[in-house]
Scaffold this motif. Structure first.
Motif, PDB file in Angstrom:
ATOM      1  N   GLY A  28      68.220  -5.594   1.233  1.00 17.34           N
ATOM      2  CA  GLY A  28      69.465  -5.801   1.971  1.00 17.34           C
ATOM      3  C   GLY A  28      69.247  -6.513   3.298  1.00 17.34           C
ATOM      4  N   LEU A  32      73.811  -5.398   6.853  1.00 14.98           N
ATOM      5  CA  LEU A  32      74.311  -4.522   5.790  1.00 14.98           C
ATOM      6  C   LEU A  32      73.585  -3.177   5.795  1.00 14.98           C
ATOM      7  CD1 LEU A  32      76.208  -4.158   3.396  1.00 14.98           C
ATOM      8  CD2 LEU A  32      74.487  -5.262   1.953  1.00 14.98           C
ATOM      9  N   SER A  36      75.427   0.333   6.384  1.00 12.72           N
ATOM     10  CA  SER A  36      75.358   1.301   5.283  1.00 12.72           C
ATOM     11  C   SER A  36      74.703   2.608   5.692  1.00 12.72           C
ATOM     12  CB  SER A  36      74.581   0.702   4.106  1.00 12.72           C
ATOM     13  OG  SER A  36      75.237  -0.434   3.617  1.00 12.72           O
TER      14      SER A  36
END
Length: 122
Positions: A28, A32, A36
């Motif tokens: 990722g 992100l 997250s």
């Protein structure tokens, strides 16, 4: 019978979810990952944090893969017992993560695994 079938489907989804978490932790983008996992973007960009996330990602991926692959090697009721054990591991680790990392883990990881765990008893 319907409840156990829902438990089986949910268990498979938990396995897929953990492979997705692995992908996010290893591959990722930092923005992100930060969003997250409720982490500061500057922290996530550090080489040591990237290494730690990748290491954690391997564990999540292997757990997800194991949850999925045992489906092809074991028959009921052995399969259900193995899944219950693996789901119990997910629940325990998610409880720890929920208290130490992010409260989102309670909903995103623990709740589906706990529901699947319970449904596999029917």
């Amino acid at each position: 019978m319907i409840l156990i079938n829902i438990g089986v489907i949910l268990t498979i989804l938990v396995g897929i979810e953990h492979i997705g978490i692995m992908w996010l932790e290893i591959f990722g983008k930092p923005d992100l990952q930060a969003k997250s996992f409720d982490m500061d973007i500057n922290f996530v960009k550090q080489p040591a944090a990237k290494t730690a996330l990748a290491n954690q990602g391997i564990y999540n991926g292997m757990l997800g893969l194991l949850i999925l692959i045992v489906f092809f090697f074991f028959r009921m009721p052995t399969l259900i017992t193995i899944w219950q054990l693996l789901l119990a591991f997910v629940v325990v680790v998610a409880i720890f993560g929920g208290f130490t990392a992010s409260k989102k883990i309670f909903v995103v990881q623990m709740l589906p695994a706990l529901i699947a765990f319970i449904l596999l008893f029917f």
